[in-house]
Scaffold this motif. Structure first.
Motif, PDB file in Angstrom:
ATOM      1  N   ALA B  12      49.736  17.848  -9.272  1.00  0.00           N
ATOM      2  CA  ALA B  12      50.853  18.683  -9.731  1.00  0.00           C
ATOM      3  C   ALA B  12      51.375  18.097 -11.034  1.00  0.00           C
ATOM      4  CB  ALA B  12      51.961  18.726  -8.682  1.00  0.00           C
ATOM      5  N   HIS B  13      51.250  18.856 -12.111  1.00  0.00           N
ATOM      6  CA  HIS B  13      51.638  18.352 -13.437  1.00  0.00           C
ATOM      7  C   HIS B  13      52.773  19.188 -14.016  1.00  0.00           C
ATOM      8  CE1 HIS B  13      47.198  16.865 -13.914  1.00  0.00           C
ATOM      9  NE2 HIS B  13      47.853  16.229 -12.954  1.00  0.00           N
ATOM     10  N   VAL B  21      52.979  15.995 -18.091  1.00  0.00           N
ATOM     11  CA  VAL B  21      53.346  14.845 -17.269  1.00  0.00           C
ATOM     12  C   VAL B  21      52.551  14.921 -15.969  1.00  0.00           C
ATOM     13  CG1 VAL B  21      55.221  13.642 -16.110  1.00  0.00           C
ATOM     14  CG2 VAL B  21      55.674  14.890 -18.228  1.00  0.00           C
ATOM     15  N   ARG B  22      51.630  13.970 -15.803  1.00  0.00           N
ATOM     16  CA  ARG B  22      50.799  13.997 -14.586  1.00  0.00           C
ATOM     17  C   ARG B  22      51.543  13.295 -13.458  1.00  0.00           C
ATOM     18  NH1 ARG B  22      45.168  14.278 -15.922  1.00  0.00           N
ATOM     19  NH2 ARG B  22      44.968  15.048 -18.050  1.00  0.00           N
ATOM     20  N   ALA B  23      52.560  13.981 -12.942  1.00  0.00           N
ATOM     21  CA  ALA B  23      53.453  13.351 -11.971  1.00  0.00           C
ATOM     22  C   ALA B  23      52.729  13.077 -10.653  1.00  0.00           C
ATOM     23  CB  ALA B  23      54.673  14.236 -11.734  1.00  0.00           C
ATOM     24  N   VAL B  24      51.874  14.007 -10.236  1.00  0.00           N
ATOM     25  CA  VAL B  24      51.097  13.820  -9.011  1.00  0.00           C
ATOM     26  C   VAL B  24      49.649  14.092  -9.371  1.00  0.00           C
ATOM     27  CG1 VAL B  24      50.687  14.628  -6.670  1.00  0.00           C
ATOM     28  CG2 VAL B  24      53.018  14.533  -7.549  1.00  0.00           C
ATOM     29  N   ASP B  25      48.786  13.099  -9.145  1.00  0.00           N
ATOM     30  CA  ASP B  25      47.447  13.214  -9.704  1.00  0.00           C
ATOM     31  C   ASP B  25      46.380  12.798  -8.700  1.00  0.00           C
ATOM     32  OD1 ASP B  25      46.123  14.104 -11.935  1.00  0.00           O
ATOM     33  OD2 ASP B  25      45.870  12.088 -12.774  1.00  0.00           O
ATOM     34  N   GLY B  26      46.195  13.632  -7.684  1.00  0.00           N
ATOM     35  CA  GLY B  26      45.143  13.350  -6.718  1.00  0.00           C
ATOM     36  C   GLY B  26      45.649  12.614  -5.491  1.00  0.00           C
ATOM     37  N   VAL B  49      58.140  14.362  -6.192  1.00  0.00           N
ATOM     38  CA  VAL B  49      57.429  15.545  -6.690  1.00  0.00           C
ATOM     39  C   VAL B  49      56.325  15.951  -5.709  1.00  0.00           C
ATOM     40  CG1 VAL B  49      55.994  16.432  -8.564  1.00  0.00           C
ATOM     41  CG2 VAL B  49      58.015  15.076  -9.083  1.00  0.00           C
ATOM     42  N   THR B  50      55.655  14.959  -5.100  1.00  0.00           N
ATOM     43  CA  THR B  50      54.624  15.283  -4.119  1.00  0.00           C
ATOM     44  C   THR B  50      55.179  16.191  -3.023  1.00  0.00           C
ATOM     45  OG1 THR B  50      53.608  13.126  -4.472  1.00  0.00           O
ATOM     46  CG2 THR B  50      52.980  14.298  -2.486  1.00  0.00           C
ATOM     47  N   GLN B  51      56.305  15.763  -2.441  1.00  0.00           N
ATOM     48  CA  GLN B  51      56.846  16.526  -1.313  1.00  0.00           C
ATOM     49  C   GLN B  51      57.439  17.867  -1.770  1.00  0.00           C
ATOM     50  OE1 GLN B  51      56.040  15.381   1.548  1.00  0.00           O
ATOM     51  NE2 GLN B  51      55.243  13.540   0.549  1.00  0.00           N
ATOM     52  N   LEU B  52      58.162  17.802  -2.885  1.00  0.00           N
ATOM     53  CA  LEU B  52      58.803  19.031  -3.372  1.00  0.00           C
ATOM     54  C   LEU B  52      57.755  20.077  -3.744  1.00  0.00           C
ATOM     55  CD1 LEU B  52      61.627  17.407  -5.541  1.00  0.00           C
ATOM     56  CD2 LEU B  52      61.921  18.666  -3.404  1.00  0.00           C
ATOM     57  N   SER B  53      56.619  19.624  -4.277  1.00  0.00           N
ATOM     58  CA  SER B  53      55.626  20.629  -4.663  1.00  0.00           C
ATOM     59  C   SER B  53      54.914  21.182  -3.438  1.00  0.00           C
ATOM     60  CB  SER B  53      54.637  20.083  -5.693  1.00  0.00           C
ATOM     61  OG  SER B  53      54.092  18.876  -5.265  1.00  0.00           O
ATOM     62  N   ILE B  54      54.788  20.393  -2.388  1.00  0.00           N
ATOM     63  CA  ILE B  54      54.201  20.925  -1.158  1.00  0.00           C
ATOM     64  C   ILE B  54      55.075  22.045  -0.592  1.00  0.00           C
ATOM     65  CG2 ILE B  54      53.728  20.370   1.261  1.00  0.00           C
ATOM     66  CD1 ILE B  54      52.775  17.631   0.319  1.00  0.00           C
ATOM     67  N   LEU B  55      56.390  21.864  -0.716  1.00  0.00           N
ATOM     68  CA  LEU B  55      57.300  22.876  -0.176  1.00  0.00           C
ATOM     69  C   LEU B  55      57.639  23.972  -1.188  1.00  0.00           C
ATOM     70  CD1 LEU B  55      59.859  20.897   2.002  1.00  0.00           C
ATOM     71  CD2 LEU B  55      57.941  22.318   2.709  1.00  0.00           C
ATOM     72  N   THR B  60      58.220  26.668 -11.211  1.00  0.00           N
ATOM     73  CA  THR B  60      56.916  26.768 -11.884  1.00  0.00           C
ATOM     74  C   THR B  60      56.976  27.897 -12.887  1.00  0.00           C
ATOM     75  OG1 THR B  60      56.253  28.181 -10.082  1.00  0.00           O
ATOM     76  CG2 THR B  60      55.521  25.916  -9.958  1.00  0.00           C
ATOM     77  N   PRO B  61      56.846  27.715 -14.147  1.00  0.00           N
ATOM     78  CA  PRO B  61      56.818  26.455 -14.850  1.00  0.00           C
ATOM     79  C   PRO B  61      58.172  25.755 -14.786  1.00  0.00           C
ATOM     80  CG  PRO B  61      57.060  28.266 -16.406  1.00  0.00           C
ATOM     81  CD  PRO B  61      56.884  28.864 -15.027  1.00  0.00           C
ATOM     82  N   PRO B  62      58.243  24.504 -15.192  1.00  0.00           N
ATOM     83  CA  PRO B  62      57.234  23.673 -15.866  1.00  0.00           C
ATOM     84  C   PRO B  62      56.158  23.107 -14.930  1.00  0.00           C
ATOM     85  CG  PRO B  62      59.245  22.414 -15.554  1.00  0.00           C
ATOM     86  CD  PRO B  62      59.537  23.810 -15.112  1.00  0.00           C
ATOM     87  N   LEU B  63      56.404  23.068 -13.610  1.00  0.00           N
ATOM     88  CA  LEU B  63      55.393  22.467 -12.746  1.00  0.00           C
ATOM     89  C   LEU B  63      54.206  23.409 -12.585  1.00  0.00           C
ATOM     90  CD1 LEU B  63      55.136  19.849 -10.847  1.00  0.00           C
ATOM     91  CD2 LEU B  63      55.250  21.540  -9.036  1.00  0.00           C
ATOM     92  N   LYS B  64      53.015  22.826 -12.530  1.00  0.00           N
ATOM     93  CA  LYS B  64      51.854  23.628 -12.195  1.00  0.00           C
ATOM     94  C   LYS B  64      51.030  22.853 -11.177  1.00  0.00           C
ATOM     95  CE  LYS B  64      48.086  26.249 -14.179  1.00  0.00           C
ATOM     96  NZ  LYS B  64      46.817  25.587 -14.558  1.00  0.00           N
ATOM     97  N   ILE B  65      50.682  23.529 -10.093  1.00  0.00           N
ATOM     98  CA  ILE B  65      49.794  22.907  -9.111  1.00  0.00           C
ATOM     99  C   ILE B  65      48.385  23.052  -9.662  1.00  0.00           C
ATOM    100  CG2 ILE B  65      48.998  22.939  -6.724  1.00  0.00           C
ATOM    101  CD1 ILE B  65      51.920  22.449  -6.735  1.00  0.00           C
ATOM    102  N   GLU B  66      47.753  21.934 -10.013  1.00  0.00           N
ATOM    103  CA  GLU B  66      46.454  22.022 -10.667  1.00  0.00           C
ATOM    104  C   GLU B  66      45.335  22.132  -9.642  1.00  0.00           C
ATOM    105  OE1 GLU B  66      46.433  22.101 -13.919  1.00  0.00           O
ATOM    106  OE2 GLU B  66      48.468  21.411 -14.353  1.00  0.00           O
ATOM    107  N   SER B  67      45.511  21.479  -8.505  1.00  0.00           N
ATOM    108  CA  SER B  67      44.473  21.569  -7.486  1.00  0.00           C
ATOM    109  C   SER B  67      45.029  21.056  -6.173  1.00  0.00           C
ATOM    110  CB  SER B  67      43.256  20.726  -7.884  1.00  0.00           C
ATOM    111  OG  SER B  67      43.574  19.358  -7.695  1.00  0.00           O
TER     112      SER B  67
END
Ligand SMILES: Nc1ncnc2c1ncn2[C@@H]1O[C@H](COP(=O)(O)OP(=O)(O)OP(=O)(O)O)[C@@H](O)[C@H]1O
Ligand SMILES: [Mg+2]
Lengths: 306, 324
Positions: B12-13, B21-26, B49-55, B60-67
């Motif tokens: 999630a970047h 910003v590669r806040a969560v990267d794999g 960011v890991t948990q917030l993006s899961i929920l 979005t934007p600015p966050l984008k779930i890349e994979s």
């Protein structure tokens, strides 16, 4: 704070009011000229009589206390220039017109401002945001004496949609109130946008989302109250400003409101009318702000307990 | 048993004006019913960011779930529709936040906020929800629950507000509670109370907990599994014993060495030198490279492949064996 605070505000008003009465009374008396200056051809005996009739021959301090005494009975005295009419009568006749004009202007300001600001906050950094916000800059920058004549030209003379002067049927009330309210609408839209945008980034909005609430619930139940507080606190000064600041609009559109009387009276030294109107405006400003304080206490629980 | 949450390769970047910003990267982890997963890492490592993006709680934007995938039951939360996510949030998955002082709405009564998950997800009337909410408040140790319901947040301390948040999160008996540093903002005695409370409630309800913290001591006391994060990457993942006694990663070891224990003096703790890298300027290598005391040649250019040890103990480091 809460109730005690409100009572304190009212009490502190009394000395301030006295200070204002005194200040206005003496300022206008010390301004050069007098109410009967223009009547050149008046024989000295008659002038003397006039001065006597209105107690202008008395020492100033005596006139001052006489004025205070009458004011205690809410009697604002006779007009010096409009023979046989009291200031109370003039205000009773002209103020409702200004009040109506101000009220419509405020409604326009809220209607346009809340809508435009809400739209901008809902889709920030899009055309829904840029267009109303640019227009609002224009609304804030352009003075009434530009917007008024422009709107007369556009809607009145070219398109011939609306009457351009007077104050009678409702179509004649649209342009003046819109002209007067436009700048205020611009402010309201900016305050609305700013307030709502700020609330959107609050932690408690994230909590509301984390509960699975719908966006509409989040907006109405969780955002509006806090987001519109800036608008609410602006309403007091805005309404007071609309009531007392309509002089230009009333002049442009030839409306017999109090603002016009105020200007005329100041120019020809109609002491009592100037005094009475100034005191009325002052009271209005206080009352409007006081009402907002009350609203604030109702809306924001934190203020209540401080 | 199938895990209740299974996250794989989450990226999630943030796409900002200044760069990505590669806040969560794999990131990957999973947890079973009733388990507690501790997530540790320094400030800015991407835990929240890991948990917030899961929920789906970040704009979005600015966050984008890349994979990535995040399976909760049969549903991939990362691909779920907004409506599907809304029906999970506050219902089967609840979250409490790092900032107890500001996480409750200051303009609404506590009761009004507390009943929302129930009226929203359980179709209860306000009255029924109110009664249930009072019970939850009592459960989290708020003495005069009925009057607390009629109070506003500012009338409570941070610790009490966090209790209210916990009560609110638990009214719907969630299967998973995500607690993002629930005690960081609170003083030490209150911290202990809140953590004990979470443990007790977990025992009672059998919910799973994801506990984010940068306090390894808390992790040791609370978790079954641990995920160590650094600069948006998962560095090590395993059972609490794996991490504390058989750590295979130099960053974890450094963290452990810098954590106070009962038998060390505070002054003798070696802090980790340097500071985490700028997430906008990550190279392809290991982000810990510059601070690492045991780095090898490959570290600068290549991010290591996963190495799996006993069961699910995974580590990402080029070293064959960590010098003890
Ligand atoms: N809206 C955003 N735009 C750009 N970058 C962001 C945004 N939100 C967070 N970040 C960045 O993402 C990274 C991870 O942040 P995150 O909040 O997940 O850290 P954390 O591990 O929870 O730290 P802490 O322990 O301080 O809570 C940080 O470097 C942060 O600067
Ligand atoms: Mg965080």
């Amino acid at each position: 704070m809460g109730l005690g605070y409100l009572i304190k505000r009212v009490l502190t008003m009394v000395p301030v009011f006295f200070a204002v009465v005194t200040l206005v009374f003496f300022t206008i008396r010390f301004a050069p000229g007098g109410p009967f200056d223009e009547e050149r051809r008046v024989p000295p005996e008659i002038l003397e009589n006039l001065n006597k009739k209105y107690h202008l021959d008395e020492p100033l301090y005596q006139q001052y206390f006489r004025y205070l005494g009458a004011l205690a009975h809410l009697d604002l005295g006779p007009s010096f220039k409009h023979s046989n009419r009291t200031v109370n009568e003039i205000i009773a006749e002209a103020f409702p017109i200004s009040f109506e004009l101000g009220t419509y202007a405020l409604l326009w300001a809220l209607l346009i401002g809340l809508f435009a600001g809400g739209m901008a906050a809902f889709k920030p950094n899009s055309l829904f945001d840029y267009i109303p916000m640019s227009v609002s800059i224009a609304g804030i920058c352009l003075p009434t004496f530009v917007i008024g004549p422009l709107s007369i030209l556009l809607f009145g003379l070219w398109m011939e949609w609306l009457p351009v002067a007077g104050w009678d049927e409702w179509p004649s009330k649209i342009l003046p109130s819109l002209t007067l309210g436009f700048a205020y609408a611009a402010y309201v839209s900016r305050l609305t946008r700013g307030g709502l945008m700020e609330i959107r980034n609050q932690d408690f909005i994230r909590t509301a989302r984390a509960k699975g609430l719908k966006e509409s619930t989040i907006l109405i139940k969780h955002s509006l109250r806090g987001g519109l507080l800036p608008v609410v606190s602006y309403l007091g000064p805005a309404f007071a400003g609309l009531l007392s600041g309509a002089l230009v609009t009333e002049t442009i559109f030839n409306i017999p409101g109090l603002g016009r009387f105020f200007i005329q009276s100041a120019l020809n030294r109609d002491y009592t009318v100037v005094m009475g109107t100034a005191l009325l405006y002052f009271t209005l400003i206080f009352v409007c702000n006081f009402i907002v304080d009350v609203l604030y206490v109702v809306l924001d629980p934190r203020v209540r307990y401080e | 048993m199938a895990p209740i949450l299974d996250v794989r390769n989450l990226k999630a970047h943030f796409h900002t004006r200044r760069g990505v910003v590669r806040a969560v990267d794999g990131i990957g982890f999973s947890l079973e019913k009733g388990e507690t997963l501790g997530i540790v890492g320094e400030s800015g490592s991407g835990k929240s960011v890991t948990q917030l993006s899961i929920l789906g709680l970040l704009p979005t934007p600015p966050l984008k779930i890349e994979s990535g995938e995040a399976f909760f039951g049969g549903l991939d939360l990362l691909k779920a529709s907004p409506a599907e996510l809304r029906s999970v949030r506050g219902n089967k998955i609840s979250m409490i936040f790092q900032e107890p002082m500001t996480s409750l709405n200051p303009y609404l009564k506590i009761g009004t906020q507390l009943i929302e998950p129930l009226t929203r997800h359980r179709n209860l009337t306000k009255k029924e929800a109110w009664a249930k909410a009072v019970v939850s408040l009592e459960k989290v140790g708020i003495a005069d629950a009925e009057s607390a319901m009629n109070s506003y947040p500012h009338e409570f301390s941070g610790g009490m507000r966090q209790r209210v948040m916990i009560a609110m999160a638990l009214t719907t008996d969630p299967e998973l509670l995500i607690a993002d540093e629930p005690t960081t903002a609170l003083d030490v005695t209150v911290q202990a109370q809140i953590l004990d409370l979470l443990k007790a409630l977990q025992k009672e309800t059998g919910m799973a907990i994801i506990l984010i913290t940068h306090d390894l001591g808390v992790v040791a006391g609370m978790s079954d599994r641990v995920l160590v994060m650094y600069a948006g990457k998962a560095f090590e993942y395993g059972t609490t014993e794996d991490i504390f006694y058989r750590s295979q990663h130099p960053y974890t070891s450094a963290l452990l060495r810098s954590t106070p224990r009962l038998d060390t003096e505070v002054g003798s703790l070696p802090p980790i030198g340097g500071s985490p890298p700028d997430l906008m300027r990550l190279t392809g290598g290991c982000p810990f490279f510059e601070r690492c005391t045991v780095r090898v040649n490959d570290c600068k250019e290549i991010f290591p492949e996963v190495k799996t040890f006993a069961d699910s103990h995974r580590s990402y480091c080029h070293l064959k064996e960590l010098p003890q």
